[in-house]
Design a protein around this motif. Structure first.
Motif, PDB file in Angstrom:
ATOM      1  N   ARG A 154      46.217 -35.004  30.521  1.00 23.34           N
ATOM      2  CA  ARG A 154      45.162 -35.629  31.255  1.00 23.34           C
ATOM      3  C   ARG A 154      43.800 -35.814  30.517  1.00 23.34           C
ATOM      4  NH1 ARG A 154      43.265 -32.129  36.865  1.00 23.34           N
ATOM      5  NH2 ARG A 154      41.911 -33.795  37.741  1.00 23.34           N
ATOM      6  N   ALA A 155      43.532 -34.952  29.785  1.00 20.16           N
ATOM      7  CA  ALA A 155      42.557 -34.988  29.021  1.00 20.16           C
ATOM      8  C   ALA A 155      42.427 -36.182  28.107  1.00 20.16           C
ATOM      9  CB  ALA A 155      42.133 -33.896  28.057  1.00 20.16           C
ATOM     10  N   ALA A 156      43.545 -36.732  27.613  1.00 19.98           N
ATOM     11  CA  ALA A 156      43.684 -37.799  26.696  1.00 19.98           C
ATOM     12  C   ALA A 156      43.288 -39.159  27.464  1.00 19.98           C
ATOM     13  CB  ALA A 156      45.334 -37.820  26.032  1.00 19.98           C
ATOM     14  N   TRP A 157      44.189 -39.114  28.710  1.00 18.16           N
ATOM     15  CA  TRP A 157      43.919 -40.350  29.838  1.00 18.16           C
ATOM     16  C   TRP A 157      42.590 -40.483  30.084  1.00 18.16           C
ATOM     17  CZ3 TRP A 157      47.144 -44.158  29.997  1.00 18.16           C
ATOM     18  CH2 TRP A 157      48.453 -43.905  29.820  1.00 18.16           C
ATOM     19  N   MET A 158      41.714 -39.463  30.273  1.00 16.64           N
ATOM     20  CA  MET A 158      40.413 -39.671  30.697  1.00 16.64           C
ATOM     21  C   MET A 158      39.465 -40.044  29.445  1.00 16.64           C
ATOM     22  SD  MET A 158      39.879 -35.990  32.711  1.00 16.64           S
ATOM     23  CE  MET A 158      38.103 -36.316  32.806  1.00 16.64           C
ATOM     24  N   VAL A 159      39.872 -39.639  28.145  1.00 13.49           N
ATOM     25  CA  VAL A 159      39.349 -40.200  26.730  1.00 13.49           C
ATOM     26  C   VAL A 159      39.826 -41.403  26.759  1.00 13.49           C
ATOM     27  CG1 VAL A 159      39.277 -40.207  24.337  1.00 13.49           C
ATOM     28  CG2 VAL A 159      39.312 -38.067  25.766  1.00 13.49           C
ATOM     29  N   CYS A 160      40.946 -42.014  27.006  1.00 12.58           N
ATOM     30  CA  CYS A 160      41.219 -43.641  27.122  1.00 12.58           C
ATOM     31  C   CYS A 160      40.294 -44.264  27.895  1.00 12.58           C
ATOM     32  CB  CYS A 160      42.630 -43.664  27.292  1.00 12.58           C
ATOM     33  SG  CYS A 160      43.691 -42.998  26.094  1.00 12.58           S
ATOM     34  N   GLY A 161      40.357 -43.662  29.332  1.00 10.18           N
ATOM     35  CA  GLY A 161      39.469 -44.537  30.296  1.00 10.18           C
ATOM     36  C   GLY A 161      38.078 -44.912  29.883  1.00 10.18           C
ATOM     37  N   ALA A 162      37.521 -43.587  29.363  1.00  7.46           N
ATOM     38  CA  ALA A 162      36.111 -43.640  28.822  1.00  7.46           C
ATOM     39  C   ALA A 162      36.060 -44.798  27.524  1.00  7.46           C
ATOM     40  CB  ALA A 162      35.584 -42.373  28.193  1.00  7.46           C
ATOM     41  N   VAL A 163      37.069 -44.705  26.776  1.00  6.53           N
ATOM     42  CA  VAL A 163      37.185 -45.781  25.744  1.00  6.53           C
ATOM     43  C   VAL A 163      36.929 -47.150  26.313  1.00  6.53           C
ATOM     44  CG1 VAL A 163      38.314 -46.775  23.851  1.00  6.53           C
ATOM     45  CG2 VAL A 163      38.031 -44.389  23.764  1.00  6.53           C
ATOM     46  N   TRP A 164      37.830 -47.541  27.552  1.00  2.41           N
ATOM     47  CA  TRP A 164      37.954 -48.852  27.825  1.00  2.41           C
ATOM     48  C   TRP A 164      36.617 -49.123  28.531  1.00  2.41           C
ATOM     49  CZ3 TRP A 164      41.260 -52.114  26.828  1.00  2.41           C
ATOM     50  CH2 TRP A 164      42.639 -52.077  26.279  1.00  2.41           C
ATOM     51  N   LEU A 165      35.859 -48.300  29.055  1.00  2.00           N
ATOM     52  CA  LEU A 165      34.827 -48.717  29.875  1.00  2.00           C
ATOM     53  C   LEU A 165      33.576 -48.544  28.557  1.00  2.00           C
ATOM     54  CD1 LEU A 165      34.400 -45.662  32.625  1.00  2.00           C
ATOM     55  CD2 LEU A 165      34.679 -48.264  32.768  1.00  2.00           C
ATOM     56  N   ILE A 166      33.603 -48.014  27.650  1.00  2.00           N
ATOM     57  CA  ILE A 166      32.704 -48.206  26.492  1.00  2.00           C
ATOM     58  C   ILE A 166      32.971 -49.700  25.741  1.00  2.00           C
ATOM     59  CG2 ILE A 166      32.160 -47.495  24.180  1.00  2.00           C
ATOM     60  CD1 ILE A 166      32.645 -44.683  25.168  1.00  2.00           C
ATOM     61  N   VAL A 167      34.066 -49.792  25.761  1.00  2.00           N
ATOM     62  CA  VAL A 167      34.286 -51.230  25.072  1.00  2.00           C
ATOM     63  C   VAL A 167      33.990 -52.325  25.939  1.00  2.00           C
ATOM     64  CG1 VAL A 167      36.437 -52.684  24.295  1.00  2.00           C
ATOM     65  CG2 VAL A 167      36.267 -50.194  23.404  1.00  2.00           C
ATOM     66  N   THR A 168      34.472 -52.129  27.210  1.00  2.00           N
ATOM     67  CA  THR A 168      33.973 -53.280  28.159  1.00  2.00           C
ATOM     68  C   THR A 168      32.419 -53.567  28.185  1.00  2.00           C
ATOM     69  OG1 THR A 168      35.866 -52.791  29.524  1.00  2.00           O
ATOM     70  CG2 THR A 168      34.124 -53.932  30.490  1.00  2.00           C
ATOM     71  N   ALA A 169      31.611 -52.338  28.397  1.00  2.00           N
ATOM     72  CA  ALA A 169      30.373 -52.482  28.235  1.00  2.00           C
ATOM     73  C   ALA A 169      29.723 -53.138  26.738  1.00  2.00           C
ATOM     74  CB  ALA A 169      29.665 -51.209  28.597  1.00  2.00           C
ATOM     75  N   GLN A 170      30.444 -52.635  25.593  1.00  2.00           N
ATOM     76  CA  GLN A 170      29.871 -53.227  24.434  1.00  2.00           C
ATOM     77  C   GLN A 170      30.152 -54.562  24.235  1.00  2.00           C
ATOM     78  OE1 GLN A 170      32.112 -50.983  21.477  1.00  2.00           O
ATOM     79  NE2 GLN A 170      30.453 -49.618  21.239  1.00  2.00           N
ATOM     80  N   CYS A 171      31.383 -55.148  24.941  1.00  2.00           N
ATOM     81  CA  CYS A 171      31.790 -56.426  24.462  1.00  2.00           C
ATOM     82  C   CYS A 171      31.470 -57.371  25.516  1.00  2.00           C
ATOM     83  CB  CYS A 171      33.340 -56.458  24.157  1.00  2.00           C
ATOM     84  SG  CYS A 171      33.799 -55.393  22.812  1.00  2.00           S
ATOM     85  N   LEU A 172      31.133 -57.080  26.728  1.00  2.00           N
ATOM     86  CA  LEU A 172      30.681 -57.941  28.001  1.00  2.00           C
ATOM     87  C   LEU A 172      29.755 -59.068  27.342  1.00  2.00           C
ATOM     88  CD1 LEU A 172      31.856 -58.440  30.630  1.00  2.00           C
ATOM     89  CD2 LEU A 172      30.018 -57.096  31.727  1.00  2.00           C
ATOM     90  N   PRO A 173      28.779 -58.870  26.687  1.00  2.00           N
ATOM     91  CA  PRO A 173      27.540 -59.634  26.265  1.00  2.00           C
ATOM     92  C   PRO A 173      28.194 -60.801  25.718  1.00  2.00           C
ATOM     93  CG  PRO A 173      26.754 -57.599  26.234  1.00  2.00           C
ATOM     94  CD  PRO A 173      28.281 -57.491  26.330  1.00  2.00           C
ATOM     95  N   THR A 174      29.573 -60.640  24.720  1.00  2.00           N
ATOM     96  CA  THR A 174      30.189 -61.433  24.235  1.00  2.00           C
ATOM     97  C   THR A 174      30.473 -62.755  24.838  1.00  2.00           C
ATOM     98  OG1 THR A 174      32.382 -60.665  24.047  1.00  2.00           O
ATOM     99  CG2 THR A 174      30.854 -60.111  22.314  1.00  2.00           C
ATOM    100  N   ALA A 175      30.963 -62.429  26.442  1.00  2.00           N
ATOM    101  CA  ALA A 175      31.645 -63.276  27.189  1.00  2.00           C
ATOM    102  C   ALA A 175      30.057 -64.089  27.690  1.00  2.00           C
ATOM    103  CB  ALA A 175      32.312 -62.707  28.382  1.00  2.00           C
ATOM    104  N   VAL A 176      29.058 -63.402  27.653  1.00  2.00           N
ATOM    105  CA  VAL A 176      27.867 -64.149  27.903  1.00  2.00           C
ATOM    106  C   VAL A 176      27.568 -65.038  27.086  1.00  2.00           C
ATOM    107  CG1 VAL A 176      25.581 -63.798  28.834  1.00  2.00           C
ATOM    108  CG2 VAL A 176      27.182 -62.020  29.412  1.00  2.00           C
ATOM    109  N   PHE A 177      27.451 -64.892  25.619  1.00  2.00           N
ATOM    110  CA  PHE A 177      26.935 -65.533  24.814  1.00  2.00           C
ATOM    111  C   PHE A 177      27.876 -66.701  24.190  1.00  2.00           C
ATOM    112  CE2 PHE A 177      23.869 -61.668  23.693  1.00  2.00           C
ATOM    113  CZ  PHE A 177      22.664 -62.592  23.434  1.00  2.00           C
ATOM    114  N   ALA A 178      29.092 -66.408  24.468  1.00  2.00           N
ATOM    115  CA  ALA A 178      30.050 -67.158  23.840  1.00  2.00           C
ATOM    116  C   ALA A 178      30.066 -68.684  24.940  1.00  2.00           C
ATOM    117  CB  ALA A 178      31.327 -66.813  23.879  1.00  2.00           C
TER     118      ALA A 178
END
Length: 329
Positions: free
Chosen positions: A142-166
Motif C-alpha cells: 500500500r505504501a509503495a502504491w502511494m509512492v507511485c501515485g505521488a511520483v505520477w503527480l510529480i512527473v505530471t506537474a514537472q512535464c505539463l509545461p512541455t505540452a504548453v511550450f511544444a
C-alpha cells in the motif's frame, strides 16, 4: 544550412531565423525508434502481464517496476507518429494537439523512469542496509502504491509545461513539431528547462549515487549475515546497482548534458547559426539514448529478477511439450 526569411530577429536577442539542415535525423531517428518500438512494446507488455499475474506475491519493488513498465509502454505507443515524422523529413501532419501530447509523453516517460528507478534503488538499499528496521516495512504494498501515485503527480506537474511550450510551426514550407519550444520562446523556456534538469534528473541522480555508495560499503563489509540466502541477496543488489547505474549513464546523462548546453547556447545573444546548429545536432543526436531506456528498463527487470526470468522459459517449455503431445497423438 538554410535560412527562414519569414521571421525577424530582434536586436540583442538570440537568432530566431536559423533553420537547421538536419538530414541526419531522417537516417538516425526512424531506425532507432523502430527498434525501440518493436522491442520495447512487447517486452514492457510482458512485464506488466507477468507482474499482474503474480499480484498475490507482489513486492514493493515489483510495484515500482510495474509502474516503470507502464510509463515505458505509454511512450512506445507514441513512437509511430515520430517514426513517420522523421522518415518524412521532419514533416508533422498530425496537428498541434498530437505534437504537444507526443512531447509530453517523451518527457513524462523520461522523468518517470528516473524517479521509479530511484525508488527501486532506494528500496534495494533499505533491504540490504536496514533489513531489520521496522520503520520502512510499515504499509507494505500500500505504501509503495502511494509512492507511485505521488511520483505520477510529480512527473505530471514537472512535464505539463512541455505540452504548453511544444507547438507546431512552419519551416521550409512544411509543418514541424518543435521539441522544446519555438525559437521565439527560447529565453522564456530556459528557466523551466534548467529547473526540469535539476529537479527531474540531477537531484534523483545524486540521491541514487548516495544510496549506491552506502550500499557498496555495506556489501564490501565482511561482518554481515553469512549463508547462501544472504549471498544471493548481496549479489542481486550488486547486479541491480551496476545495471541501474549503467542505465543512467547510457540513457540519461548524455541527453541531459547536451540538452542543458543547447538550452544555454540558444538563449545567448550573438551566437551564430552554425554554432546553434552544432549544439542542436549534439542534443538531438542523444535523443535515441534517452528513448533506449524503454528497452533497457525491461532488460534490467529480467536481469535482476530471476523468478520472472524463469517464467517465459517455463511457458515455452509447456507450450512445446503440449505441441509435441498433439503431434505424437
Amino acid at each position: 544550412m538554410e535560412w527562414d526569411n519569414g521571421t525577424v530577429q530582434a536586436p540583442g536577442l538570440p537568432p530566431t531565423t536559423c533553420v537547421y539542415s538536419e538530414d541526419f535525423k531522417r537516417l538516425l531517428l526512424p531506425p532507432v525508434y523502430s527498434v525501440v518500438l518493436v522491442t520495447g512494446l512487447p517486452l514492457n507488455f510482458c512485464i506488466i502481464v507477468q507482474i499482474c499475474a503474480s499480484r498475490r506475491a507482489l513486492t514493493r519493488t515489483a510495484v515500482y517496476t510495474l509502474n516503470l513498465a507502464l510509463a515505458d509502454l505509454l511512450y512506445a505507443c507514441s513512437l509511430p507518429l515520430l517514426i513517420y515524422n522523421y522518415a518524412q523529413g521532419d514533416h508533422w501532419p498530425f496537428g498541434d494537439l498530437a505534437c504537444r501530447l507526443v512531447r509530453f509523453l517523451f518527457y513524462a516517460n523520461l522523468h518517470g523512469s528516473i524517479l521509479f528507478l530511484t525508488c527501486i534503488s532506494f528500496q534495494r538499499y533499505l533491504g540490504i542496509c536496514h533489513p531489520l528496521a521496522l520503520w520502512h516495512k510499515r504499509g507494505g504494498r500500500r505504501a509503495a502504491w502511494m509512492v507511485c501515485g505521488a511520483v505520477w503527480l510529480i512527473v505530471t506537474a514537472q512535464c505539463l509545461p512541455t505540452a504548453v511550450f511544444a507547438a507546431t510551426g512552419i519551416q521550409r514550407n512544411r509543418t514541424v513539431c518543435y521539441d522544446l519550444s519555438p525559437p521565439t520562446l527560447a529565453i522564456r523556456y530556459l528557466p523551466y528547462g534548467m529547473a526540469l534538469t535539476v529537479i527531474g534528473f540531477l537531484l534523483p541522480f545524486t540521491a541514487l549515487l548516495a544510496c549506491y555508495c552506502r550500499l557498496a560499503r555495506r556489501l564490501c563489509r565482511q561482518d554481515g549475515p553469512a549463508g547462501p540466502v544472504a549471498q544471493e541477496r548481496r549479489g542481486k543488489a550488486a547486479r541491480m546497482a551496476v545495471v541501474v547505474a549503467a542505465v543512467f549513464v547510457i540513457s540519461f546523462l548524455p541527453f541531459h548534458v547536451t540538452k542543458t548546453a543547447y538550452l544555454a547556447v540558444r538563449s545567448t545573444p550573438g551566437v551564430t547559426c552554425p554554432v546553434l546548429e552544432a549544439f542542436a545536432a549534439a542534443y538531438k543526436g542523444t535523443r535515441p539514448f534517452a528513448s533506449a531506456n524503454s528497452v533497457l528498463d525491461p532488460i534490467l527487470f529480467y536481469f535482476t529478477q530471476q523468478k520472472y526470468r524463469r517464467r517465459p522459459h517455463e511457458l515455452i517449455q509447456k507450450l512445446t511439450a503440449k505441441w509435441q503431445r498433439k503431434k505424437g497423438g
